[in-house]
Design an enzyme around this catalytic site. Structure first.
Site, PDB file in Angstrom:
ATOM      1  N   GLY A 241       0.836  -1.199   0.000  1.00 26.14           N
ATOM      2  CA  GLY A 241       0.000   0.000   0.000  1.00 26.14           C
ATOM      3  C   GLY A 241       0.868   1.245   0.000  1.00 26.14           C
ATOM      4  O   GLY A 241       2.012   1.224  -0.465  1.00 26.14           O
ATOM      5  N   SER A 242       0.322   2.318   0.548  1.00 26.34           N
ATOM      6  CA  SER A 242       1.024   3.604   0.509  1.00 26.34           C
ATOM      7  C   SER A 242       2.163   3.632   1.520  1.00 26.34           C
ATOM      8  O   SER A 242       2.184   2.876   2.494  1.00 26.34           O
ATOM      9  CB  SER A 242       0.044   4.727   0.825  1.00 26.34           C
ATOM     10  OG  SER A 242      -0.385   4.602   2.170  1.00 26.34           O
ATOM     11  N   GLY A 246       2.636   2.179   5.415  1.00 25.52           N
ATOM     12  CA  GLY A 246       3.823   1.441   5.856  1.00 25.52           C
ATOM     13  C   GLY A 246       4.500   2.094   7.046  1.00 25.52           C
ATOM     14  O   GLY A 246       5.046   1.417   7.922  1.00 25.52           O
ATOM     15  N   GLU A 263       5.670  -3.438   0.922  1.00 32.48           N
ATOM     16  CA  GLU A 263       5.700  -3.091  -0.514  1.00 32.48           C
ATOM     17  C   GLU A 263       4.944  -1.781  -0.638  1.00 32.48           C
ATOM     18  O   GLU A 263       3.719  -1.773  -0.739  1.00 32.48           O
ATOM     19  CB  GLU A 263       4.988  -4.171  -1.338  1.00 32.48           C
ATOM     20  CG  GLU A 263       5.612  -5.534  -1.282  1.00 32.48           C
ATOM     21  CD  GLU A 263       6.920  -5.628  -2.061  1.00 32.48           C
ATOM     22  OE1 GLU A 263       7.261  -4.666  -2.774  1.00 32.48           O
ATOM     23  OE2 GLU A 263       7.582  -6.661  -1.928  1.00 32.48           O
ATOM     24  N   CYS A 297       1.968   0.113  -8.604  1.00 36.36           N
ATOM     25  CA  CYS A 297       3.076   0.695  -7.840  1.00 36.36           C
ATOM     26  C   CYS A 297       4.316   0.781  -8.711  1.00 36.36           C
ATOM     27  O   CYS A 297       5.228   1.543  -8.433  1.00 36.36           O
ATOM     28  CB  CYS A 297       3.324  -0.059  -6.549  1.00 36.36           C
ATOM     29  SG  CYS A 297       3.554  -1.793  -6.775  1.00 36.36           S
TER      30      CYS A 297
END
Ligand code: UN1
Length: 509
Positions: A241-242, A246, A263, A297
């Site tokens: 995700g963003s 994270g 990730e 991404c």
């Protein structure tokens, strides 16, 4: 049933879910609303899981793991082989559901299902290759080795843009590694998760001998994710995700000494040098910048092009951008589907506005097809020529915006490429070995993925996938990424009648 202009997206979604045997109540009143980015229509309303249910799911997974870890790894591989077969059988239905729920064009929806099939194949082979080292001992009559053991419960948190494949990358590996999975999908794409779970249950029914609850899905927003993050029984939290997400997940898992695999965002650049094959570069850049409506991404967000060819390349890109087929992603020939929702559209417009204020010259970026789809957000992809790499360029905006920067010396291009907080993917288009090797070298691209003469997106599952800096440092999918899903034990075995101590230490009793 295939999509026609008259078939409602929700009808198609329901027919796919029925075919897959998704039994969860989809019309729960006042629940979580799931909408299709294609036309904004509601596909389902789901009841979110409460915190007690989440904890129970973790407890069931923990119990399943205790049995599963004792099953020989090649037998565990058999379950994943069956999962791969079931995914193959439902490739079309699953691909269509991805299009309906995430807005991907048909080919990319099918490609995502293929990515799941590929990782299953990879994991089956891996189930006979979970190798440890043997190590020379310094002591006579001693032997050293490493053993890899199942880790425990893996909490998987995924984003809307790969609503199935990221689960599969994690789950196929986790299962052969002897772990159990609890999955919290994006609240934008829970139907894809329920569909994967249904297909998994089919594989499980054929496998027969495995413990129940090796894979479970949690429906909800932040809360189930937070419980996964904080529960000490979840040995590994694999979160996609963003960077903002994270930044919260990482320290919270670290506080309880759990493991994370992050990730996060990317700000991927393509460098095009004077002797690049420009035909190849145009195709590579357009697919990577515009594919999945710029919502991978790995999407190309920056083009760093040598000044001598920049006008020519940018002109060609503008021409291609101007005639890209934008529209219903399920219709044949469409190359650019919708943004996921209104918030994504607003974020794109805000980024374009900021770029303009920082001197950017914007081509495209406007909303299109609003008469046909008043509740959905289709855009013309944007090319934004910048004089310098401003704050806006250095941020990840999940939309089809390609910032163009010009350079004179390769060293300058490499510095620009690396001068962003993220470090996921990168590429160079060049036929000059000196340039491409410089790009791949220790002082070249600082990304986890560095490509030559292909774009930044569309990685194969065989390689380790992930990146450094604010991308989070995690690696999943191929190569030796499996190690994150196991724990390593170092074993020293004495087969002599003496007890020599290491480092020559004497301790005579
Ligand atoms: C993602 O966008 O979260 O390399 C994953 C790619 C795909 C995976 C992207 N294989 O673009």
């Amino acid at each position: 049933m295939t999509y026609t202009a008259t078939a409602h997206t929700s009808e198609l979604a329901h027919s796919i879910l029925a075919r897959l045997g998704v039994t969860t109540a989809l019309d729960f009143q006042q629940g979580m609303s799931v909408r299709s980015p294609i036309d904004g229509s509601q596909l389902a309303q789901l009841r979110p899981h409460g915190s007690e249910e989440v904890k129970e799911a973790i407890a069931r997974a923990h119990q399943a793991w205790q049995t599963w870890r004792t099953v020989p790894a090649p037998v565990r591989g058999e379950l994943v082989r069956l999962l791969g077969q079931e995914l193959r059988a439902e490739k079309h239905a699953l691909g269509q559901l991805i299009s309906l729920e995430a807005g991907k064009i048909t080919s990319e929806g099918l490609g995502e299902v293929q990515e799941m099939i590929d990782i299953c194949d990879f994991a089956v082979g891996l189930s006979r290759q979970l190798y440890g080292l043997t190590i020379a001992s310094e002591r006579p009559g001693h032997r050293m080795m490493e053993t890899w053991h199942p880790l425990g419960v893996v909490g998987v948190i995924t984003a809307f843009n790969f609503p199935m494949a990221v689960w599969a990358w994690n789950t196929a590996l986790a299962l052969v590694c002897g772990d159990a999975v609890v999955w919290k999908p994006s609240e934008k794409t829970p139907l894809s998760a329920l569909a994967c779970q249904a297909v998994f249950e089919r594989a499980m029914a054929r496998f027969q001998d495995g413990p129940a609850h090796l894979s479970q899905v949690l429906i909800g927003g932040r809360e189930p994710g937070e419980i996964l993050v904080d529960d000490a029984r979840v040995a590994l939290v694999s979160a996609t995700g963003s960077t903002r997400m994270g930044r919260e997940v990482g320290p919270r898992v670290a506080r309880r000494f759990g493991r994370v695999l992050l990730e996060l965002g990317g700000n991927n650049a393509v460098i095009v040098t004077p002797n690049a094959d420009l035909d190849l570069a145009v195709r590579g850049i357009v697919f990577a910048a515009v594919g999945t409506a710029g919502q991978r991404c790995t999407s190309t967000r920056r083009l760093i092009v040598h000044r001598s060819i920049s006008d020519q390349l940018v002109e060609r890109l503008k021409q291609v951008y101007g005639r890209l087929r934008i529209g219903n992603p399920l219709q044949e020939g469409t190359l650019l589907g919708p943004l996921v929702d209104q918030a994504a559209f607003e974020a794109m417009q805000a980024a374009l506005e900021a770029a303009r204020a920082q001197g950017g010259r914007v081509t495209g970026g406007e909303r299109v097809l609003q008469d046909e789809f008043p509740s959905a957000y289709y855009v013309r992809p944007a090319i934004v020529e910048m004089d310098r790499q401003t704050d806006t360029v250095r941020q990840e905006t999940f939309a089809p915006i390609l910032y163009v920067l010009r350079y004179e010396e390769l060293s300058e291009a490499l510095a620009l490429q690396n001068d962003v907080p993220q470090g996921l993917s990168s590429a160079i288009f060049s036929n000059d070995l000196r340039e491409t090797e410089a790009f791949l070298s220790a002082s070249g691209s600082d990304c986890g993925i560095a490509n030559v003469n292909i774009g930044t997106s569309g990685a194969e599952i065989g390689g380790a996938f992930g990146g450094d800096k604010e991308t989070g440092g995690g690696r999943e999918s191929g190569s030796d990424a499996w190690r994150a899903y196991m724990r390593r034990a170092t074993n020293t075995i004495n087969y002599s009648r003496e007890l020599p101590l290491a480092q020559g230490v004497k301790f005579d009793l």
